[in-house]
Design a protein around this motif. Sequence first.
Motif, PDB file in Angstrom:
ATOM      1  N   ILE A  86      10.927-102.680 -33.173  1.00  0.00           N
ATOM      2  CA  ILE A  86      10.108-103.959 -33.405  1.00  0.00           C
ATOM      3  C   ILE A  86      10.425-104.979 -34.784  1.00  0.00           C
ATOM      4  O   ILE A  86      10.465-106.135 -34.672  1.00  0.00           O
ATOM      5  CB  ILE A  86       8.571-103.804 -33.348  1.00  0.00           C
ATOM      6  CG1 ILE A  86       8.189-103.099 -32.060  1.00  0.00           C
ATOM      7  CG2 ILE A  86       7.626-105.069 -33.638  1.00  0.00           C
ATOM      8  CD1 ILE A  86       6.704-102.615 -31.836  1.00  0.00           C
ATOM      9  N   LEU A 145       6.949 -90.508 -40.941  1.00  0.00           N
ATOM     10  CA  LEU A 145       6.565 -89.457 -39.774  1.00  0.00           C
ATOM     11  C   LEU A 145       6.085 -87.942 -40.411  1.00  0.00           C
ATOM     12  O   LEU A 145       5.435 -87.426 -40.063  1.00  0.00           O
ATOM     13  CB  LEU A 145       7.927 -88.978 -38.925  1.00  0.00           C
ATOM     14  CG  LEU A 145       8.305 -90.000 -37.891  1.00  0.00           C
ATOM     15  CD1 LEU A 145       9.552 -89.789 -37.249  1.00  0.00           C
ATOM     16  CD2 LEU A 145       7.335 -90.307 -36.874  1.00  0.00           C
ATOM     17  N   VAL A 182      16.120 -97.541 -43.891  1.00  0.00           N
ATOM     18  CA  VAL A 182      15.059 -97.474 -42.735  1.00  0.00           C
ATOM     19  C   VAL A 182      14.841 -96.241 -42.264  1.00  0.00           C
ATOM     20  O   VAL A 182      13.851 -95.927 -42.067  1.00  0.00           O
ATOM     21  CB  VAL A 182      15.723 -98.580 -41.691  1.00  0.00           C
ATOM     22  CG1 VAL A 182      14.486 -98.590 -40.502  1.00  0.00           C
ATOM     23  CG2 VAL A 182      15.671 -99.977 -42.288  1.00  0.00           C
ATOM     24  N   MET A 234      16.064-104.321 -44.290  1.00  0.00           N
ATOM     25  CA  MET A 234      16.997-104.542 -43.308  1.00  0.00           C
ATOM     26  C   MET A 234      18.291-105.547 -43.836  1.00  0.00           C
ATOM     27  O   MET A 234      19.213-105.582 -43.119  1.00  0.00           O
ATOM     28  CB  MET A 234      16.497-105.173 -42.235  1.00  0.00           C
ATOM     29  CG  MET A 234      16.033-103.982 -41.577  1.00  0.00           C
ATOM     30  SD  MET A 234      15.027-104.675 -39.908  1.00  0.00           S
ATOM     31  CE  MET A 234      15.120-103.307 -39.069  1.00  0.00           C
ATOM     32  N   TRP A 242       5.917-102.504 -43.108  1.00  0.00           N
ATOM     33  CA  TRP A 242       6.516-103.832 -42.477  1.00  0.00           C
ATOM     34  C   TRP A 242       7.486-104.496 -43.624  1.00  0.00           C
ATOM     35  O   TRP A 242       8.441-104.873 -43.333  1.00  0.00           O
ATOM     36  CB  TRP A 242       5.620-104.496 -41.882  1.00  0.00           C
ATOM     37  CG  TRP A 242       5.953-105.706 -40.949  1.00  0.00           C
ATOM     38  CD1 TRP A 242       6.412-106.914 -41.613  1.00  0.00           C
ATOM     39  CD2 TRP A 242       6.285-105.755 -39.627  1.00  0.00           C
ATOM     40  NE1 TRP A 242       6.809-107.653 -40.675  1.00  0.00           N
ATOM     41  CE2 TRP A 242       6.753-107.138 -39.291  1.00  0.00           C
ATOM     42  CE3 TRP A 242       6.182-104.881 -38.738  1.00  0.00           C
ATOM     43  CZ2 TRP A 242       7.264-107.463 -38.174  1.00  0.00           C
ATOM     44  CZ3 TRP A 242       6.616-105.272 -37.309  1.00  0.00           C
ATOM     45  CH2 TRP A 242       7.061-106.808 -37.066  1.00  0.00           C
ATOM     46  N   VAL A 264      11.406 -94.420 -42.153  1.00  0.00           N
ATOM     47  CA  VAL A 264      10.711 -93.804 -40.957  1.00  0.00           C
ATOM     48  C   VAL A 264      10.705 -92.336 -41.267  1.00  0.00           C
ATOM     49  O   VAL A 264       9.576 -92.051 -40.632  1.00  0.00           O
ATOM     50  CB  VAL A 264      11.842 -94.393 -39.725  1.00  0.00           C
ATOM     51  CG1 VAL A 264      11.452 -93.494 -38.582  1.00  0.00           C
ATOM     52  CG2 VAL A 264      11.727 -95.966 -39.546  1.00  0.00           C
ATOM     53  N   LEU A 265      11.570 -91.632 -41.433  1.00  0.00           N
ATOM     54  CA  LEU A 265      11.542 -90.447 -41.509  1.00  0.00           C
ATOM     55  C   LEU A 265      10.302 -89.866 -42.581  1.00  0.00           C
ATOM     56  O   LEU A 265       9.492 -88.991 -41.977  1.00  0.00           O
ATOM     57  CB  LEU A 265      12.757 -89.783 -42.144  1.00  0.00           C
ATOM     58  CG  LEU A 265      12.636 -88.350 -42.197  1.00  0.00           C
ATOM     59  CD1 LEU A 265      12.760 -87.575 -41.175  1.00  0.00           C
ATOM     60  CD2 LEU A 265      13.726 -87.930 -42.990  1.00  0.00           C
ATOM     61  N   LEU A 315       3.646 -89.967 -30.931  1.00  0.00           N
ATOM     62  CA  LEU A 315       3.723 -90.616 -32.254  1.00  0.00           C
ATOM     63  C   LEU A 315       4.897 -90.677 -33.001  1.00  0.00           C
ATOM     64  O   LEU A 315       5.290 -91.760 -33.651  1.00  0.00           O
ATOM     65  CB  LEU A 315       2.644 -89.744 -33.215  1.00  0.00           C
ATOM     66  CG  LEU A 315       1.260 -90.225 -33.043  1.00  0.00           C
ATOM     67  CD1 LEU A 315       0.482 -89.325 -34.204  1.00  0.00           C
ATOM     68  CD2 LEU A 315       0.927 -91.561 -33.247  1.00  0.00           C
ATOM     69  N   SER A 316       6.016 -89.617 -32.848  1.00  0.00           N
ATOM     70  CA  SER A 316       6.968 -89.551 -33.517  1.00  0.00           C
ATOM     71  C   SER A 316       8.048 -90.626 -32.914  1.00  0.00           C
ATOM     72  O   SER A 316       8.612 -91.417 -33.626  1.00  0.00           O
ATOM     73  CB  SER A 316       7.626 -88.198 -33.668  1.00  0.00           C
ATOM     74  OG  SER A 316       8.076 -87.723 -32.547  1.00  0.00           O
ATOM     75  N   ILE A 318       6.644 -94.270 -34.000  1.00  0.00           N
ATOM     76  CA  ILE A 318       6.856 -94.754 -35.151  1.00  0.00           C
ATOM     77  C   ILE A 318       8.172 -94.553 -35.505  1.00  0.00           C
ATOM     78  O   ILE A 318       8.505 -95.306 -36.293  1.00  0.00           O
ATOM     79  CB  ILE A 318       5.938 -93.698 -36.165  1.00  0.00           C
ATOM     80  CG1 ILE A 318       4.437 -94.074 -35.890  1.00  0.00           C
ATOM     81  CG2 ILE A 318       6.039 -93.992 -37.774  1.00  0.00           C
ATOM     82  CD1 ILE A 318       3.562 -93.336 -36.742  1.00  0.00           C
ATOM     83  N   GLY A 319       8.892 -93.676 -35.186  1.00  0.00           N
ATOM     84  CA  GLY A 319      10.182 -93.320 -35.644  1.00  0.00           C
ATOM     85  C   GLY A 319      11.120 -94.252 -34.756  1.00  0.00           C
ATOM     86  O   GLY A 319      12.344 -94.730 -35.485  1.00  0.00           O
ATOM     87  N   VAL A 335       2.500 -88.818 -41.020  1.00  0.00           N
ATOM     88  CA  VAL A 335       1.955 -88.483 -39.736  1.00  0.00           C
ATOM     89  C   VAL A 335       1.544 -87.017 -39.662  1.00  0.00           C
ATOM     90  O   VAL A 335       0.421 -86.487 -39.429  1.00  0.00           O
ATOM     91  CB  VAL A 335       2.596 -89.012 -38.464  1.00  0.00           C
ATOM     92  CG1 VAL A 335       2.039 -88.486 -37.583  1.00  0.00           C
ATOM     93  CG2 VAL A 335       2.938 -90.618 -38.675  1.00  0.00           C
ATOM     94  N   ILE A 371      10.317-102.410 -44.838  1.00  0.00           N
ATOM     95  CA  ILE A 371      11.401-102.264 -44.057  1.00  0.00           C
ATOM     96  C   ILE A 371      12.358-103.558 -43.792  1.00  0.00           C
ATOM     97  O   ILE A 371      13.239-103.566 -43.743  1.00  0.00           O
ATOM     98  CB  ILE A 371      11.050-101.775 -42.492  1.00  0.00           C
ATOM     99  CG1 ILE A 371      10.547-100.169 -42.669  1.00  0.00           C
ATOM    100  CG2 ILE A 371      12.153-101.615 -41.490  1.00  0.00           C
ATOM    101  CD1 ILE A 371       9.948 -99.508 -41.582  1.00  0.00           C
ATOM    102  N   LEU A 397       8.705 -98.712 -33.742  1.00  0.00           N
ATOM    103  CA  LEU A 397       8.452 -99.473 -34.649  1.00  0.00           C
ATOM    104  C   LEU A 397       9.466-100.192 -35.367  1.00  0.00           C
ATOM    105  O   LEU A 397       9.557-101.675 -35.562  1.00  0.00           O
ATOM    106  CB  LEU A 397       7.653 -98.726 -35.808  1.00  0.00           C
ATOM    107  CG  LEU A 397       6.966 -99.564 -36.926  1.00  0.00           C
ATOM    108  CD1 LEU A 397       6.039-100.686 -36.389  1.00  0.00           C
ATOM    109  CD2 LEU A 397       6.144 -98.740 -37.924  1.00  0.00           C
ATOM    110  N   PRO A 398      10.511 -99.213 -35.864  1.00  0.00           N
ATOM    111  CA  PRO A 398      11.949 -99.947 -36.381  1.00  0.00           C
ATOM    112  C   PRO A 398      12.381-101.135 -35.321  1.00  0.00           C
ATOM    113  O   PRO A 398      12.887-102.130 -35.736  1.00  0.00           O
ATOM    114  CB  PRO A 398      12.983 -98.885 -36.547  1.00  0.00           C
ATOM    115  CG  PRO A 398      11.866 -97.427 -36.752  1.00  0.00           C
ATOM    116  CD  PRO A 398      10.793 -97.851 -35.752  1.00  0.00           C
TER     117      PRO A 398
END
Lengths: 119, 487, 496
Positions: free
Chosen positions: B183, C427, C419, C409, C402, C423-424, B172-173, B176-177, C430, C405, B180-181
């Motif tokens: 993409i 996570l 970013v 950018m 989405w 992202v961090l 997962l990390s 997503i980490g 999560v 971000i 995803l960036p």
Amino acid sequence: MTLIEILGHFNYWVFAILLMVGFYAVIVKHNLIKKLIGLSIFQSAVFLMYITMDKVEGGTAPIIQPDLPDQIYSNPLPQVLILTAIVVGVSTLALGLSLIVRINERYGTIEEDEILEAD
Amino acid sequence: MTPELTLITAILLPLTGAAAIAVASRFGDNIREATTLVIAAALAINVWQLIPLVMAGDRYDIILTEILPGLHLALHLEPLGMMFAALASGLWIVNSIYSIGYMRGNNESHQTRFYICFALSIAATMGIAFSANLFTLFLFYEALTLSTYPLVSHKGDVDTVRSARVYLGILLSTSIGLLLPAIIWTYFLAGHVDFVLGGILEGVVDGPQVGLLLALFVFGIGKAAVMPVHRWLPAAMVAPTPVSALLHAVAVVKAGVFTLTKVITYIFGIDFLFGEASSGWLMYVTSFTILTASIVALRQQNLKRMLAYSTISQLSYVVMAAAILKPLAEVGATVHMVSHAFGKITLFFAAGAIYVAAHKTEIPQLKGIGRQMPWTMAAFTIGALSMIGVPPTGGFVSKWYILAGAFQAGNLIAIVTIIVSTALNAAYFLPIIYMAWFMEPESSEKAHGEAPVTMVIALTFTAALVLLFFLFNAPVVELERQIVEQP
Amino acid sequence: MTFNEHLPALQVIVPLLSAPIVILLTPRGLAWAAAAASTLFSLFIAIALAMTTVTGTALTYDLGGWEAPYGITLSIDAFSSLLLLIVTGAGAVAIIAGKASIDVQIETHRQPLFYSAWLLALAGLIGMVISADAFNIFVFMEISSLASYILIAGGPDRRALPATFKYLITGTIGATFYLIGVGLIYMLTGTLNLADMEARISEVTSLNPLLAAAGFITIGLALKAAVFPLHVWLPNAYTHAPHMVTAFLAACGTKVAIYVLLRFNFFVFQANLPEHAVQFAFFLMPLALLGTVIASAVAMFEGHLKRLLAFSSVAQMGYVLIGASLLNASGLMASVIHLFNHAMAKAALFLAVASLAIRFRDLRVDELAGAARTMPWTCAAFVVGGLSLVGIPGTAGFISKWLLILSVMDHGHFGILLVAIIVLTSLMAVYYVWRVVEKLYFAAPRLSNVRVNEAPLTLLVATWIVALGNVAFGLYPELPLTLASHAAETLMEHPR
């Protein structure tokens, strides 16, 4: 700034001082009632600010007098606003006090640190 | 049924199948297992009927919904995905037959949850195979991670859950980490993330940024297990063996290298990447992974963990082959995906059969086991030979193509890596084969015989596939040629 | 005038007037039925209004026919429409679904009062959104705040009382700061109408009082919006409030304050104050970043489920502010749509929590072990809400992340840092969501919890409607997206 100018802003100075006094009490006091008193002073300071700004030099109460066409009136709007704000303030105070009553019922104290210890 | 509809049913079939299995479980275990088999067969028929169409050069698109401008939930049928879907759906049948024997023979708990989650992960795999763009792929990629977690943590004890957390945490990390960036960056640069033959990034990005973006993709796709994001794969070995066999030798890990191959061919474009010096690091990283994983495998005592490290090394073969960026090597990458799938699933099947029949998990315990379990060990031997790349096994064919590609590119690193790793592969597989067939068993051994018959059927079948693939690999090669040799 | 033209006024009047009526309805269940009907009607009005504003048109309504700047004006554009959907949606769903939960937590004889406060809170929040007059915003803000204090303190948990008191003090200070700021602007311009204010501020020559006003208003609203580090009142208030109140307020409470904050800053100040845009960004961006990181970190190690979600709210509001502080249309669009999407996610999560709370007395994460075995539907809805919170594709949360971000950018090297932070923190989300999910699904249930069963059907259905809403708006985000893009355009239209 001359002394006269400073004194001329007397109301604003009082506003600022009251604001700070109230804020200080809210932050420093542990007794919930004292906190609430501070909050009331804090709010009252703002009422003073609104009342001060509506004053027009030489103006009278804003009631139209047809026989005096040159009469200057104070601005009525801030007074109306602050009436509303006072109502809000009173409601807040009432709610706050009733909360304190409930806190006292459930915790047996109105000291903030003792409440924190109780839970 | 139109081909477009078939793409959707390929995902819906296992999805509704999961619900059907849940319902069927109320009527007894036999009905439940029968349902699984019926759905697996239906899916295979559904998917395989597309093969002739793709061979004929047809492509199909279906857009389900537009999320944002240029960002669709869409499916697309193309050779690489066709190959992957056909592989996974076909092996699901074999694996289900094997699972029945394994789960019953082992008296596992939560069998219904096992079959449901298995069907769900197959649905996600089909989604990955038929994704028309990175967004759709990412969606199913995450679904696959989540739906396999209950399978990995199946046993439910403290150690298993800890390993399963490592599994989930890394997958997962990284996705997503990093993925995803990557993409979103791609979308930012190109305005869309569709898979287009020849790539979509040429002309919109250059220099070191290409290398950086590639790095985000390579390490973001944790399922490809390129070092240092490989730790989840050995951790996943706590799962029941059928899970390791189909998911961690075929579906999940192949989803990783499949995604990576798609990114290289359809997002970057191999010609574009070949011209960019900043992408060269990938060769070193994969070469390092291949060799290191092989050395680690050499030192493993636990059979499944050894197979896991072998998988890591073999996966990097595919990535390295793709990274050679020459047509023949790309063909090799795809062929290796298939041949490794056949070989590794056979090896895992054998490991599971040994566990069920003899309750053995460590390599030194395997002395003389070939006499008691001749079918199993014969299959194991065939699988192991394929890993080494000895003819007449499938592994030889793929290595042949990869080496040919490496020579085409004059890529010395790749050539040396393949030769050295072949030696290492032999070094950790041959002793086991020798031990199993030619050494005396410990005197205290009790006779245990073969594993349950469904398991033996399954592993014999896949072993046969390994041999047959040596001869009949033309369809796969043909499919891949369509991609690399188009103008 | 036709009925339709009165919709803006009805939007606030319906809940406001039904509040006193509800008090009189003492027979069992009647108060609930009336309040539910009233909130549902508000929701329909909000939807009807959104159908108009989605085309990009803005509505104005002069109360009593008195025209601005003398009369009181209501104005509804795409941005306010989106907020109205959030507020009325959360208010209606929580009250309709939550009867079972409210019945457990509020004594029967106090329920009419409780529902009355609920309607007042709703009316106040709606009023804040649609009022075009700075002072009216204050009045509505206090109506909603006073009512929320009552709602939060209304539960059986005694810890709610000191939490509410803290909220009351903070909320009042925030409102008073706002009032000071409005007073200063009134002194300078002589108007309270926002549009009028914008026009007249440009004629003001002395900028210092204006800067002070901007500062007071921004800080006052930031207090109300629980912007980090002014959020300390929020976690306790949300944790100990009745569960349905949490579901309602968590979905919309702080967002309305952020809405007013953005409106003031983009409409009134940025148009006229030189460098204000930059100051605004420099003030908000660090707070937003710190807020998301720190609040997420706290949530990661929080043991109580509701408090965990409360900290997650603080963190998520950070995203909204990051988007706003980018000061461009795409950033604003991301932040506006995140207001909506986060409301969807949090509503689903807190509704699921309320369902859990009916069966589990203790909401600490460890106590909920194995809940999925006995409450599979509730837990599945929690998972969907959690996925949306994390921003997994296919859910509403993904859309906003989405867009965020993507807009970040645009900012070069600094953008890459942003970013990385986004992202961090994702996570981290999560992690804290998974921690709960793992406990719900894969831990052995406590012996005392073995016999609990699924939540009441109405609650379950509502939870699932919201959960599926997360998926629906993740796959078909057109409506909120259009509203958000209109909103961003209007905010950016005002001259720099």
